[in-house]
Design an enzyme around this catalytic site. Structure first.
Site, PDB file in Angstrom:
ATOM      1  N   SER A   1       8.199  10.730  -1.213  1.00  0.00           N
ATOM      2  CA  SER A   1       7.640  11.917  -0.546  1.00  0.00           C
ATOM      3  C   SER A   1       6.729  11.508   0.606  1.00  0.00           C
ATOM      4  CB  SER A   1       6.885  12.793  -1.552  1.00  0.00           C
ATOM      5  OG  SER A   1       6.004  12.013  -2.330  1.00  0.00           O
TER       6      SER A   1
ATOM      7  N   SER B   1      -6.443 -17.640   1.938  1.00  0.00           N
ATOM      8  CA  SER B   1      -5.595 -16.911   0.997  1.00  0.00           C
ATOM      9  C   SER B   1      -5.465 -15.428   1.322  1.00  0.00           C
ATOM     10  CB  SER B   1      -6.201 -17.105  -0.399  1.00  0.00           C
ATOM     11  OG  SER B   1      -5.608 -16.286  -1.316  1.00  0.00           O
TER      12      SER B   1
ATOM     13  N   HIS C   1      -5.232  -5.774  -3.317  1.00  0.00           N
ATOM     14  CA  HIS C   1      -6.174  -6.065  -2.225  1.00  0.00           C
ATOM     15  C   HIS C   1      -6.328  -7.574  -1.992  1.00  0.00           C
ATOM     16  CE1 HIS C   1      -8.090  -1.792  -2.589  1.00  0.00           C
ATOM     17  NE2 HIS C   1      -6.888  -1.777  -2.064  1.00  0.00           N
ATOM     18  N   THR C   2      -5.462  -8.350  -2.583  1.00  0.00           N
ATOM     19  CA  THR C   2      -5.416  -9.784  -2.306  1.00  0.00           C
ATOM     20  C   THR C   2      -4.811 -10.057  -0.925  1.00  0.00           C
ATOM     21  OG1 THR C   2      -4.574 -11.895  -3.137  1.00  0.00           O
ATOM     22  CG2 THR C   2      -3.169 -10.019  -3.468  1.00  0.00           C
TER      23      THR C   2
ATOM     24  N   ASP D   1       8.774   8.953  -5.304  1.00  0.00           N
ATOM     25  CA  ASP D   1       9.910   9.782  -4.896  1.00  0.00           C
ATOM     26  C   ASP D   1      10.084   9.797  -3.382  1.00  0.00           C
ATOM     27  OD1 ASP D   1       7.705  11.197  -4.120  1.00  0.00           O
ATOM     28  OD2 ASP D   1       8.384  13.133  -4.901  1.00  0.00           O
TER      29      ASP D   1
ATOM     30  N   ASN E   1      -3.374   8.575   4.320  1.00  0.00           N
ATOM     31  CA  ASN E   1      -2.074   8.000   4.696  1.00  0.00           C
ATOM     32  C   ASN E   1      -1.945   7.716   6.190  1.00  0.00           C
ATOM     33  OD1 ASN E   1      -1.070   7.888   2.114  1.00  0.00           O
ATOM     34  ND2 ASN E   1      -0.193   9.956   2.187  1.00  0.00           N
TER      35      ASN E   1
ATOM     36  N   ARG F   1       0.836  -1.203   0.000  1.00  0.00           N
ATOM     37  CA  ARG F   1       0.000   0.000   0.000  1.00  0.00           C
ATOM     38  C   ARG F   1       0.873   1.257   0.000  1.00  0.00           C
ATOM     39  NH1 ARG F   1      -3.680   2.369   4.585  1.00  0.00           N
ATOM     40  NH2 ARG F   1      -5.168   3.581   3.362  1.00  0.00           N
TER      41      ARG F   1
ATOM     42  N   ASP G   1      -2.233 -13.738  -4.605  1.00  0.00           N
ATOM     43  CA  ASP G   1      -2.694 -14.632  -5.676  1.00  0.00           C
ATOM     44  C   ASP G   1      -3.995 -14.078  -6.252  1.00  0.00           C
ATOM     45  OD1 ASP G   1      -4.614 -15.115  -3.778  1.00  0.00           O
ATOM     46  OD2 ASP G   1      -4.087 -17.204  -3.430  1.00  0.00           O
TER      47      ASP G   1
ATOM     48  N   HIS H   1       0.642   4.489  -2.487  1.00  0.00           N
ATOM     49  CA  HIS H   1       0.412   5.855  -1.994  1.00  0.00           C
ATOM     50  C   HIS H   1       1.589   6.781  -2.296  1.00  0.00           C
ATOM     51  CE1 HIS H   1      -3.202   5.156   0.891  1.00  0.00           C
ATOM     52  NE2 HIS H   1      -3.244   4.344  -0.133  1.00  0.00           N
ATOM     53  N   ASP H   2       2.800   6.221  -2.385  1.00  0.00           N
ATOM     54  CA  ASP H   2       3.933   7.069  -2.759  1.00  0.00           C
ATOM     55  C   ASP H   2       3.881   7.389  -4.252  1.00  0.00           C
ATOM     56  OD1 ASP H   2       6.328   8.520  -2.407  1.00  0.00           O
ATOM     57  OD2 ASP H   2       7.488   6.841  -3.186  1.00  0.00           O
TER      58      ASP H   2
HETATM   59  C1  HEM Z   1      -8.904   2.813  -6.702  1.00  0.00           C
HETATM   60  C2  HEM Z   1      -7.817   2.444  -6.091  1.00  0.00           C
HETATM   61  C3  HEM Z   1      -7.723   2.089  -4.639  1.00  0.00           C
HETATM   62  C4  HEM Z   1      -8.531   2.404  -3.598  1.00  0.00           C
HETATM   63  C5  HEM Z   1      -9.796   3.232  -3.616  1.00  0.00           C
HETATM   64  C6  HEM Z   1      -7.974   1.801  -2.417  1.00  0.00           C
HETATM   65  C7  HEM Z   1      -8.500   1.920  -1.150  1.00  0.00           C
HETATM   66  C8  HEM Z   1      -8.045   1.254  -0.033  1.00  0.00           C
HETATM   67  C9  HEM Z   1      -8.627   1.344   1.277  1.00  0.00           C
HETATM   68  C10 HEM Z   1      -9.819   2.207   1.650  1.00  0.00           C
HETATM   69  C11 HEM Z   1      -7.932   0.524   2.088  1.00  0.00           C
HETATM   70  C12 HEM Z   1      -8.197   0.274   3.573  1.00  0.00           C
HETATM   71  C13 HEM Z   1      -7.361   1.250   4.408  1.00  0.00           C
HETATM   72  C14 HEM Z   1      -7.639   1.145   5.883  1.00  0.00           C
HETATM   73  O1  HEM Z   1      -8.661   0.672   6.293  1.00  0.00           O
HETATM   74  O2  HEM Z   1      -6.781   1.587   6.654  1.00  0.00           O
HETATM   75  C15 HEM Z   1      -6.897  -0.085   1.303  1.00  0.00           C
HETATM   76  C16 HEM Z   1      -5.989  -0.987   1.766  1.00  0.00           C
HETATM   77  C17 HEM Z   1      -4.993  -1.519   1.013  1.00  0.00           C
HETATM   78  N1  HEM Z   1      -4.681  -1.173  -0.284  1.00  0.00           N
HETATM   79 FE1  HEM Z   1      -5.780  -0.075  -1.536  1.00  0.00          FE
HETATM   80  N2  HEM Z   1      -6.849   1.130  -2.759  1.00  0.00           N
HETATM   81  C18 HEM Z   1      -6.656   1.276  -4.100  1.00  0.00           C
HETATM   82  C19 HEM Z   1      -5.599   0.776  -4.833  1.00  0.00           C
HETATM   83  C20 HEM Z   1      -4.591   0.038  -4.322  1.00  0.00           C
HETATM   84  C21 HEM Z   1      -3.427  -0.360  -5.061  1.00  0.00           C
HETATM   85  C22 HEM Z   1      -3.161   0.007  -6.519  1.00  0.00           C
HETATM   86  C23 HEM Z   1      -2.662  -1.097  -4.218  1.00  0.00           C
HETATM   87  C24 HEM Z   1      -1.336  -1.753  -4.460  1.00  0.00           C
HETATM   88  C25 HEM Z   1      -0.901  -2.123  -5.625  1.00  0.00           C
HETATM   89  C26 HEM Z   1      -3.362  -1.166  -2.952  1.00  0.00           C
HETATM   90  C27 HEM Z   1      -2.934  -1.865  -1.872  1.00  0.00           C
HETATM   91  C28 HEM Z   1      -3.607  -1.922  -0.662  1.00  0.00           C
HETATM   92  C29 HEM Z   1      -3.214  -2.812   0.432  1.00  0.00           C
HETATM   93  C30 HEM Z   1      -2.117  -3.848   0.375  1.00  0.00           C
HETATM   94  C31 HEM Z   1      -4.082  -2.536   1.479  1.00  0.00           C
HETATM   95  C32 HEM Z   1      -4.061  -3.164   2.882  1.00  0.00           C
HETATM   96  C33 HEM Z   1      -3.159  -2.344   3.786  1.00  0.00           C
HETATM   97  C34 HEM Z   1      -2.905  -2.972   5.153  1.00  0.00           C
HETATM   98  O3  HEM Z   1      -3.263  -4.114   5.393  1.00  0.00           O
HETATM   99  O4  HEM Z   1      -2.312  -2.273   5.990  1.00  0.00           O
HETATM  100  N3  HEM Z   1      -4.510  -0.438  -3.043  1.00  0.00           N
HETATM  101  N4  HEM Z   1      -6.986   0.385   0.022  1.00  0.00           N
END
Ligand code: HEM
Length: 366
Positions: A81, A250, A192-193, A79, A96, A67, A255, A71-72
């Site tokens: 940041s 999983s 989100h896997t 970069d 963040n 994540r 995956d 976000h970076d």
């Molecule tokens: C439209 C795009 C995206 C949206 C709206 C989104 C939104 C979110 C939200 C709301 C969470 C939960 C945060 C929390 O409850 O603290 C999350 C978690 C996460 N996101 Fe995304 N995300 C997006 C794209 C991505 C991308 C592109 C990646 C990585 C390639 C990613 C990786 C993750 C990961 C791994 C988590 C879990 C973080 C943790 O367990 O600490 N997300 N995302």
């Protein structure tokens, strides 16, 4: 003259084709940039050693770093940041506040600095460390490009990340603004896997979806009912977490199970569910769910994400948390602006304070 122009066009086209085929070099970035830059030391191996040791202690750093890279890179390019400390830096922006893993990057930076000071950027460490945790989580190993510089600017007011309730259309547009295709977007959402989401970020789907007084009809009923007990409909201080991949076998493996879950109406975030339903994305979701090459394609999409650059001047930071010279970071005026910005497409129950998320203890998600 016309022939010369034709030849030039031909050469340009060949160049373009070669560049797109090689896939190993974006702009000044290249695979193996640090080879030979630290004597005989292997920078990527040093980072991998630190990351592996930290992952053994806490495997949830995988989702944290994945994540963090998103976000970076999505805000002003990759970069680092997001790593800068300060009153109104990116890390203070609402999306963040629940980003974790800064200590892992610090540890990797300390390890490379000890052997080879002033050479390896924090921006590259984020990308290398993310590659390593993806691999440690079963996602295969992709080659990363390196050679980034660390940015000199980090403003919370620049953070305009997509929120959980963003529409597919708006999300496609947000990714397109970064030069990423619909297919890149669907593959990257496969991040989100692994990992978790806080109840407050999808609670509207469980009780009062779009002010209908009812749950989101696209969510599987038994999942909605289980989530309601995990995420009670009252303002409490506790904001529980749930797995983004609802397949318990999983939920911490990189995956394609996430895609199978969203096809079964078991997506947690609204945007995750919608990519399985929208006509622009559902065929791709179905194809990835039924494929065996998710890891390879995810790796390629991560490399594309990693190639986002701001084009602004940079440096190799001594500490990932501060710029080297005493440059002026945000003014108080910018701080005030920070208070007004939020996530694109975000709905957050009761306008709650996202800052609270950073202090919640991580219980075990369901
Ligand atoms: C439209 C795009 C995206 C949206 C709206 C989104 C939104 C979110 C939200 C709301 C969470 C939960 C945060 C929390 O409850 O603290 C999350 C978690 C996460 N996101 Fe995304 N995300 C997006 C794209 C991505 C991308 C592109 C990646 C990585 C390639 C990613 C990786 C993750 C990961 C791994 C988590 C879990 C973080 C943790 O367990 O600490 N997300 N995302």
């Amino acid at each position: 003259m016309a022939m010369r122009a034709g030849a030039a066009l031909g050469l340009a086209l060949i160049g373009l084709v070669l560049a797109s085929l090689s896939g190993s070099c974006h702009g000044t970035l290249q695979v193996g940039f640090y080879n030979g830059k630290c004597g005989v030391s292997d920078v990527e191996a040093i980072v991998a050693g630190v990351v592996k040791a930290q992952f053994r202690k806490d495997s949830t750093i995988a989702s944290a770093l994945l994540r963090m890279q998103f976000h970076d890179c999505f805000v002003a390019g990759c970069d680092a940041s997001i790593l800068l400390d300060g009153k109104s830096t990116e890390k203070t922006a609402p999306p963040n506040l629940s980003v974790r893993g800064y200590d892992v990057i610090d540890a990797a930076k300390a390890a490379v600095e000890a052997i080879c000071p002033g050479v390896v950027s924090c921006a590259d460490i984020i990308v290398m460390a993310t590659r390593d945790v993806v691999s440690l989580s079963g996602g295969g190993q992709y080659k990363v490009e390196t050679g980034r510089q660390d940015g000199l600017v980090s403003l919370a007011s620049n953070v305009n990340l997509p929120g959980p309730s963003i529409s597919v259309n708006d999300s496609i547009a947000a990714f397109a603004r970064k030069g990423l295709t619909v297919s890149d977007m669907v593959l990257l959402l496969g991040g989100h896997t692994i990992g978790v989401a806080h109840c407050s970020l999808f609670q509207d789907r469980l009780y009062n979806f779009q002010n209908t007084g009812n749950p989101d009809p696209t969510m599987d009923r038994s999942l909605a009912s289980a989530l309601r007990s995990r995420c009670p409909n009252q303002q409490t201080k506790v904001d529980n977490i749930v797995n983004l991949d609802q397949n318990p076998a999983s939920s911490s493996i990189v995956d394609n199970s996430f895609y199978k879950q969203i096809l079964a109406h078991r997506g947690i975030l609204q945007i995750d569910q919608e990519i399985a339903l929208d006509k622009q994305t559902k065929d791709l979701v179905g194809a990835i769910a039924g494929s065996f090459d998710f890891s390879t394609r995810f790796g390629q999409a991560m490399v594309k994400l990693g190639a986002l650059q701001s084009g602004s001047p940079g440096e190799i930071r001594q500490s990932c948390r501060a710029i080297n010279t005493a440059r002026k970071l945000p003014t108080s005026k910018e701080e005030q602006r920070t208070g007004q910005m939020g996530w694109m497409g975000q709905t957050r129950r009761g306008g709650g304070d996202l800052r609270a998320l950073s202090i919640h203890k991580r219980g075990s998600p369901n």
